[in-house]
Design a protein around this motif. Structure first.
Motif, short mmCIF file in Angstrom:
data_model
loop_
_atom_site.label_atom_id
_atom_site.label_comp_id
_atom_site.label_asym_id
_atom_site.label_seq_id
_atom_site.Cartn_x
_atom_site.Cartn_y
_atom_site.Cartn_z
N GLU A 132 0.83 -1.21 0.00
CA GLU A 132 0.00 0.00 0.00
C GLU A 132 0.86 1.26 0.00
O GLU A 132 2.00 1.25 0.46
N ARG A 225 -2.88 -1.23 -2.75
CA ARG A 225 -3.98 -0.53 -2.09
C ARG A 225 -3.54 0.91 -1.86
O ARG A 225 -2.38 1.16 -1.54
N LYS A 227 -4.06 4.89 -0.12
CA LYS A 227 -4.63 5.65 0.99
C LYS A 227 -4.68 7.12 0.59
O LYS A 227 -3.69 7.66 0.08
N VAL A 235 -7.26 1.36 0.48
CA VAL A 235 -8.41 0.84 -0.26
C VAL A 235 -7.95 0.12 -1.51
O VAL A 235 -7.12 0.62 -2.27
N GLU A 236 -8.51 -1.04 -1.71
CA GLU A 236 -8.18 -1.84 -2.90
C GLU A 236 -8.95 -1.30 -4.10
O GLU A 236 -10.08 -0.83 -3.96
N ASN A 241 -15.42 -0.45 -4.55
CA ASN A 241 -14.79 0.69 -3.88
C ASN A 241 -14.84 1.96 -4.73
O ASN A 241 -14.83 3.06 -4.20
N ALA A 246 -14.81 5.21 -2.14
CA ALA A 246 -13.70 5.06 -1.20
C ALA A 246 -12.34 5.06 -1.91
O ALA A 246 -11.33 5.44 -1.33
N TYR A 247 -12.33 4.65 -3.17
CA TYR A 247 -11.05 4.54 -3.87
C TYR A 247 -10.61 5.90 -4.40
O TYR A 247 -11.37 6.57 -5.11
#
Lengths: 290, 306
Positions: A132, A225, A227, A235-236, A241, A246-247
């Protein structure tokens, strides 16, 4: 570029077959002259495969309509819209203020439609233990501030930067959303002519990093992922997502028309944004609109 | 009788005029192309300073103001130079050696097998060569020299050498074969060995032809686009850690930049003009190369006659 023209040929060939197939069953196009109705769709390379898949299905449903799809990039598409060179302009970025202004000067009232969503995955070599990154780290990597994976908790391995060519909508999207407007890429960033070349290079180089559309990730590379900042969760990059917002690296894909769409263009836009069109969006690994 | 002679003369003058026109036409065509490229490129300097074009170290045409855009000639010029020079160093000894082998050493049967196969190399499309380069040569170069990535000037040079070799071999072989047999017989009769004959008599006599072959090979290398786009990585970097470091890292060539961007650029804007200015520079380079080759050819030719 060659792949593009081959794809174009393929579309032209299918179009020709469709044309030949329905020449005998003369259909009444309403008040028109009886000629086949045509629709030209032009622009973003990111969207060219999607638009061609749409066109194939759409022409099956409407044998009296002929849809021609070409790429060339979002800039090319928007320029064509201004010069009456296309009915529909595909763009992987929103139209700019300057472009809207110059359209107004020409008396063109540009209409915007969101037709799908795209998300960029950041990919690294599968052996890279990093899983990530924050957007700030990603920015430091691509501006050349961080040059070794050890600076973000990885092994002592120099980072090899991969990007798309400057004409790509993906390049502009990445520059504006990750680096920031007017912030240059590190000068040793390699500019690859195609997404497949980025995947290939990252799969070959242990220190490699690149960004590609969500649908282009293969098992030869590892998708990270992301952030938004230190505090937010990693977040993947998945369809869910992107849909729930969220992505952090997602964007809408647009189609533009000059003036309110009517006739064939209206039919096309309704169908593309309807359930059948959005099913194709999913099939090509883009993200459907909500 | 008289009439038919006159008719013959008339026909001849028409043919002569036609030949003269076609001769001049190629010059006019080249001039027209140059003027066109220049006319499309020069207005760049109304919106972007000429000095910046020459000194800017980066090429980032879509960088937003006030930082950008950057239209730097230097990284492109350096990349083209490095890749081409590398290709020449790799290709010339191999190709000239192969030509000598074909023309002087190889038995007839072997020659009849080798020459068509080498010429076949020239027919491989450049995208195919680029594809092989990206899939096979890049990882090979990376592992061989323990690099971070195989996308490098070196990989570009190897692929371009591969493309220039058939041209150089074929034309050098023709030049060597054109040296009269009496030259070889003479040197043997004077007691020279076969190698002495090749290196001191046949080779110098074929010199101008071999130089022309090399120049054509360089021309092919510097103008190649698809292969360099696919294997060099296209990072516009200037050298800061020495020649070998630069050679084993990514570069961006003039042709690569034009090839990757020209089709997607907005007509008439600064980026479009900058690409045409790169075209002007490329034009001047090939022109200079041809001019120097011509000069060398003429001087050598004259000396050989004296």
């Amino acid at each position: 570029m060659r792949a593009k023209s081959i794809r174009f040929l393929a579309v032209a060939a299918t179009a020709a077959v469709v044309l030949a197939g329905c020449s005998s069953s003369k259909q009444d196009g309403g008040a028109g002259s009886g000629d086949k109705r045509t629709l030209i769709v032009k622009g973003s390379d990111t969207m060219v495969q999607l638009a061609q898949a749409w066109a194939e299905e759409f022409m099956k449903k409407h044998p009296d309509i002929m849809v021609t799809v070409t790429g060339g990039g979002s800039n090319t598409g928007i320029a064509a819209l201004m010069n009456n060179g296309t009915d529909i302009c595909n763009s992987s970025r929103a139209i700019k203020e300057e472009e809207l202004a110059s359209a107004k000067q020409k008396g063109i009232d540009v209409q915007e439609f969101v037709v799908a969503q795209d998300a960029l995955s950041v990919v690294v070599h599968p052996d890279n233990p990093i899983s990530e990154l924050t957007l700030a780290q990603l920015k430091d990597i691509y501006t050349g501030k961080i040059t070794n994976w050890s600076a973000v908790g990885g092994p002592d391995q120099r980072i090899v930067l991969n990007s798309r060519e400057t004409s790509s909508g993906t390049y502009v999207f990445f520059q504006e959303h990750v680096l920031g407007k007017g912030v240059p890429f590190a000068d040793n960033t390699m500019l690859q002519p195609a997404t497949s070349q980025i995947v290939q290079t990252v799969a070959q180089d242990k220190g490699g990093i690149g960004y590609v559309g969500l649908g282009y990730v293969t098992d030869k590379v590892k998708s990270l992922r992301l952030k938004k900042d230190d505090a937010s969760p990693a977040v993947e990059g998945t369809i869910e997502n992107v849909l729930n917002g969220a992505y952090p690296l997602a964007r809408p894909l647009y189609e533009y028309t000059a003036g309110a769409p009517s006739g064939v263009a209206q039919q096309w836009l309704d169908w593309v944004r309807g359930p059948e069109g959005q099913e194709i969006v999913k099939r090509l690994d883009f993200v459907p609109i909500k | 009788m008289k009439r038919s002679i006159r008719r013959g003369e008339r026909a001849e003058s028409v043919i002569e005029a036609a030949i003269r026109v076609s001769g001049v036409a190629s010059i006019v065509l080249v001039l027209l192309i140059f003027v066109f490229v220049l006319r499309e490129g020069l207005p760049l300097f109304r919106e972007y300073s000429f000095v910046k074009f020459l000194t800017e170290r980066g090429w980032q045409p879509t960088l937003s103001p006030p930082t950008g855009p950057w239209f730097g000639l230097l990284p492109n010029l350096w990349g083209s130079f490095l890749v081409t020079a590398g290709a020449v160093v790799l290709a010339v000894p191999l190709a000239v050696g192969a030509a000598v082998c074909l023309a002087e050493v190889a038995p007839r049967g072997l020659r009849d097998l080798l020459k068509p196969s080498i010429e076949l190399l020239a027919t491989v499309p450049s995208v195919a060569i680029g594809f092989v380069g990206a899939a096979a040569i890049n990882p090979l170069v990376k592992d061989l020299f323990n690099l971070d990535t195989g996308k490098s000037a070196l990989a570009g040079s190897i692929m371009l050498a591969f493309m220039a070799i058939p041209t150089i071999v074929t034309i050098s072989d023709d030049a060597l074969s054109a040296v009269p047999k009496t030259f070889r017989d003479g040197s043997l009769a004077l007691g020279a060995t076969k190698w002495q004959g090749i290196s001191r008599v046949v080779f110098p006599a074929a010199g101008p032809g071999i130089i022309a072959a090399i120049m054509l090979g360089i021309g092919r290398a510097i103008g190649e686009t698809m292969v360099v786009i696919m294997v060099t990585g296209n990072a516009g970097v200037l050298p800061d850690k020495g020649l070998w470091h630069a050679f084993t890292h990514s570069v961006r060539t003039i042709t690569g930049t034009i090839g990757a961007e020209a089709l997607e650029v907005g007509y008439g804007d600064a980026h479009y003009r900058a690409l045409f200015m790169l075209g002007v520079v490329l034009f001047l380079i090939t022109f200079a190369l041809n001019f120097v080759a011509d000069l060398a050819l003429n001087r050598r030719g004259r000396r050989a006659l004296q």
